[in-house]
Design a protein around this motif. Structure first.
Motif, PDB file in Angstrom:
ATOM      1  N   HIS A   1       0.787  -0.829   0.186  1.00  0.00           N
ATOM      2  CA  HIS A   1       0.000   0.214  -0.340  1.00  0.00           C
ATOM      3  C   HIS A   1       0.507   0.865   0.155  1.00  0.00           C
ATOM      4  N   LEU A   2       2.096   1.093  -0.949  1.00  0.00           N
ATOM      5  CA  LEU A   2       2.448   2.264  -1.053  1.00  0.00           C
ATOM      6  C   LEU A   2       1.958   3.202  -2.052  1.00  0.00           C
ATOM      7  N   LYS A   3       1.535   3.692  -2.296  1.00  0.00           N
ATOM      8  CA  LYS A   3       0.657   4.068  -3.624  1.00  0.00           C
ATOM      9  C   LYS A   3       2.099   5.496  -4.591  1.00  0.00           C
ATOM     10  N   GLY A   4       2.982   5.687  -3.454  1.00  0.00           N
ATOM     11  CA  GLY A   4       3.754   6.668  -3.759  1.00  0.00           C
ATOM     12  C   GLY A   4       4.147   7.108  -5.705  1.00  0.00           C
ATOM     13  N   SER A   5       4.851   5.338  -5.511  1.00  0.00           N
ATOM     14  CA  SER A   5       5.346   4.800  -7.165  1.00  0.00           C
ATOM     15  C   SER A   5       4.542   5.041  -7.750  1.00  0.00           C
ATOM     16  N   ARG A   6       4.432   5.000  -9.496  1.00  0.00           N
ATOM     17  CA  ARG A   6       3.470   5.583 -10.388  1.00  0.00           C
ATOM     18  C   ARG A   6       2.848   4.559 -11.936  1.00  0.00           C
ATOM     19  N   PHE A   7       2.314   4.142 -11.958  1.00  0.00           N
ATOM     20  CA  PHE A   7       2.096   3.414 -13.380  1.00  0.00           C
ATOM     21  C   PHE A   7       2.068   4.645 -14.651  1.00  0.00           C
ATOM     22  N   GLY A   8       2.806   4.558 -15.563  1.00  0.00           N
ATOM     23  CA  GLY A   8       2.323   5.163 -16.482  1.00  0.00           C
ATOM     24  C   GLY A   8       2.384   4.586 -17.981  1.00  0.00           C
ATOM     25  N   CYS A   9       3.993   4.285 -18.726  1.00  0.00           N
ATOM     26  CA  CYS A   9       3.852   3.319 -19.869  1.00  0.00           C
ATOM     27  C   CYS A   9       4.048   1.851 -19.144  1.00  0.00           C
ATOM     28  N   GLY A  10       4.582   1.261 -18.112  1.00  0.00           N
ATOM     29  CA  GLY A  10       4.762   0.270 -17.757  1.00  0.00           C
ATOM     30  C   GLY A  10       5.927  -0.532 -18.681  1.00  0.00           C
ATOM     31  N   HIS A  11       6.716   0.202 -19.972  1.00  0.00           N
ATOM     32  CA  HIS A  11       7.895   0.055 -20.598  1.00  0.00           C
ATOM     33  C   HIS A  11       9.104   0.728 -20.436  1.00  0.00           C
ATOM     34  N   GLU A  12       9.253   0.998 -18.936  1.00  0.00           N
ATOM     35  CA  GLU A  12      10.483   1.615 -18.690  1.00  0.00           C
ATOM     36  C   GLU A  12      10.582   3.227 -20.305  1.00  0.00           C
ATOM     37  N   ARG A  13       9.926   3.615 -20.222  1.00  0.00           N
ATOM     38  CA  ARG A  13       9.555   4.252 -21.212  1.00  0.00           C
ATOM     39  C   ARG A  13       9.317   6.241 -20.472  1.00  0.00           C
ATOM     40  N   CYS A  14       9.395   6.130 -18.920  1.00  0.00           N
ATOM     41  CA  CYS A  14       8.237   7.502 -18.626  1.00  0.00           C
ATOM     42  C   CYS A  14       8.914   7.247 -17.121  1.00  0.00           C
ATOM     43  N   CYS A  15       9.777   6.326 -17.043  1.00  0.00           N
ATOM     44  CA  CYS A  15      10.793   6.215 -15.234  1.00  0.00           C
ATOM     45  C   CYS A  15       8.991   7.007 -13.882  1.00  0.00           C
ATOM     46  N   ALA A  16       8.303   7.178 -14.123  1.00  0.00           N
ATOM     47  CA  ALA A  16       7.146   7.486 -13.293  1.00  0.00           C
ATOM     48  C   ALA A  16       6.972   6.451 -11.950  1.00  0.00           C
TER      49      ALA A  16
ATOM     50  N   LEU B   1       9.538  22.212  -3.365  1.00  0.00           N
ATOM     51  CA  LEU B   1       8.389  22.941  -2.717  1.00  0.00           C
ATOM     52  C   LEU B   1       8.955  24.520  -2.720  1.00  0.00           C
ATOM     53  N   ASP B   2       9.981  24.106  -2.931  1.00  0.00           N
ATOM     54  CA  ASP B   2      10.442  25.765  -2.585  1.00  0.00           C
ATOM     55  C   ASP B   2      10.430  26.192  -4.209  1.00  0.00           C
ATOM     56  N   GLU B   3      11.081  25.622  -5.161  1.00  0.00           N
ATOM     57  CA  GLU B   3      11.412  25.743  -6.387  1.00  0.00           C
ATOM     58  C   GLU B   3       9.787  25.613  -7.123  1.00  0.00           C
ATOM     59  N   GLN B   4       8.707  25.024  -6.383  1.00  0.00           N
ATOM     60  CA  GLN B   4       7.121  24.728  -7.032  1.00  0.00           C
ATOM     61  C   GLN B   4       7.765  23.947  -8.536  1.00  0.00           C
ATOM     62  N   ALA B   5       8.381  22.735  -7.986  1.00  0.00           N
ATOM     63  CA  ALA B   5       8.971  22.133  -9.294  1.00  0.00           C
ATOM     64  C   ALA B   5       8.021  21.098  -9.941  1.00  0.00           C
ATOM     65  N   GLY B   6       7.054  21.389  -9.773  1.00  0.00           N
ATOM     66  CA  GLY B   6       6.140  20.699 -10.205  1.00  0.00           C
ATOM     67  C   GLY B   6       4.517  21.022 -10.792  1.00  0.00           C
ATOM     68  N   GLN B   7       3.879  20.185 -11.608  1.00  0.00           N
ATOM     69  CA  GLN B   7       2.342  21.004 -11.683  1.00  0.00           C
ATOM     70  C   GLN B   7       1.844  20.335 -11.191  1.00  0.00           C
ATOM     71  N   CYS B   8       0.965  18.649 -11.981  1.00  0.00           N
ATOM     72  CA  CYS B   8       0.455  17.909 -12.005  1.00  0.00           C
ATOM     73  C   CYS B   8       1.002  16.515 -10.199  1.00  0.00           C
ATOM     74  N   GLY B   9       2.092  16.564 -10.635  1.00  0.00           N
ATOM     75  CA  GLY B   9       2.855  16.066  -9.638  1.00  0.00           C
ATOM     76  C   GLY B   9       3.584  14.143 -10.308  1.00  0.00           C
ATOM     77  N   TYR B  10       2.520  13.910 -10.927  1.00  0.00           N
ATOM     78  CA  TYR B  10       2.501  12.901 -11.649  1.00  0.00           C
ATOM     79  C   TYR B  10       4.426  11.691 -12.003  1.00  0.00           C
ATOM     80  N   CYS B  11       4.812  13.450 -12.260  1.00  0.00           N
ATOM     81  CA  CYS B  11       5.963  12.738 -12.321  1.00  0.00           C
ATOM     82  C   CYS B  11       7.295  12.652 -10.923  1.00  0.00           C
ATOM     83  N   LEU B  12       6.274  12.657 -10.615  1.00  0.00           N
ATOM     84  CA  LEU B  12       7.642  13.707  -9.457  1.00  0.00           C
ATOM     85  C   LEU B  12       8.468  12.231  -8.617  1.00  0.00           C
ATOM     86  N   SER B  13       7.666  11.173  -8.202  1.00  0.00           N
ATOM     87  CA  SER B  13       7.862  10.769  -7.105  1.00  0.00           C
ATOM     88  C   SER B  13       9.022   9.970  -7.850  1.00  0.00           C
ATOM     89  N   GLY B  14       8.888   9.105  -9.015  1.00  0.00           N
ATOM     90  CA  GLY B  14      10.107   9.165  -9.772  1.00  0.00           C
ATOM     91  C   GLY B  14      11.156   9.937 -10.144  1.00  0.00           C
TER      92      GLY B  14
END
Ligand code: FES
Ligand code: FES
Length: 159
Positions: free
Chosen positions: A38-53, A95-108
């Motif tokens: 139940h560690l949901k932070g790592s995301r599924f994106g492509c499933g093919h080593e293409r996005c790094c989510a 957080l200081d740089e506000q380095a993300g928008q939707c955040g989907y990519c950020l955990s990776g």
């Protein structure tokens, strides 16, 4: 010891805790992290080593969890985004740089950045760009993300 007993003692560590690898060991690490632990932070994106989510650290190395089988991580040390607290320099810098928008990519991205800073506490801009190059950010936040990693390195250096 028969195979059944061996199967029961297979384990890895996840964020410093022992995690028994029960069930189907040909299953995928990402599914194990998300659905069993139940560690949901790592995301599924492509499933093919293409996005790094789905990127996590395995024995300190940024690794795709969407294609790694459980049997390939027996006795490995796995770190996920949940290992970084709010006080971690990378989290503060992002957080200081506000380095993300939707955040989907950020955990990776944060895990690859952690792997980089663990190996090299003072990377140059070129090293940061190279380490994060495989990561897709559909929001186009790359420039702020690179600045955030630079900021985190400075925070660590000042500590
Ligand atoms: S989900 Fe895209 S690389 Fe793993
Ligand atoms: S912040 Fe949206 S994909 Fe990177």
């Amino acid at each position: 010891m028969n195979e059944q007993i061996l199967a029961n003692v297979m384990e890895c560590s996840v964020n410093g805790r022992i995690a028994p690898l029960s069930g189907d060991r040909s299953g995928l690490l990402l599914d194990f992290l998300r659905n069993t632990l139940h560690l949901k932070g790592s995301r599924f994106g492509c499933g093919h080593e293409r996005c790094c989510a789905c990127m996590v650290l395995i024995d300190g190395q940024p690794s795709y969890s969407c294609t790694r089988s459980l049997e390939s991580v027996v006795n490995c040390r796995i770190e996920t985004i949940e290992s970084l607290g709010l006080e971690h320099s990378l989290v503060r810098a992002f957080l200081d740089e506000q380095a993300g928008q939707c955040g989907y990519c950020l955990s990776g991205i944060l895990m690859s950045a952690k792997g980089l800073l663990d190996r090299d506490p003072s990377p140059g801009r070129a090293q940061i760009i190279e380490a994060l190059e495989p990561h897709l950010c559909r929001c186009g936040a790359h420039a702020r993300i690179v600045r955030a990693v630079q900021r985190a390195a400075k925070l660590d250096g000042a500590a």
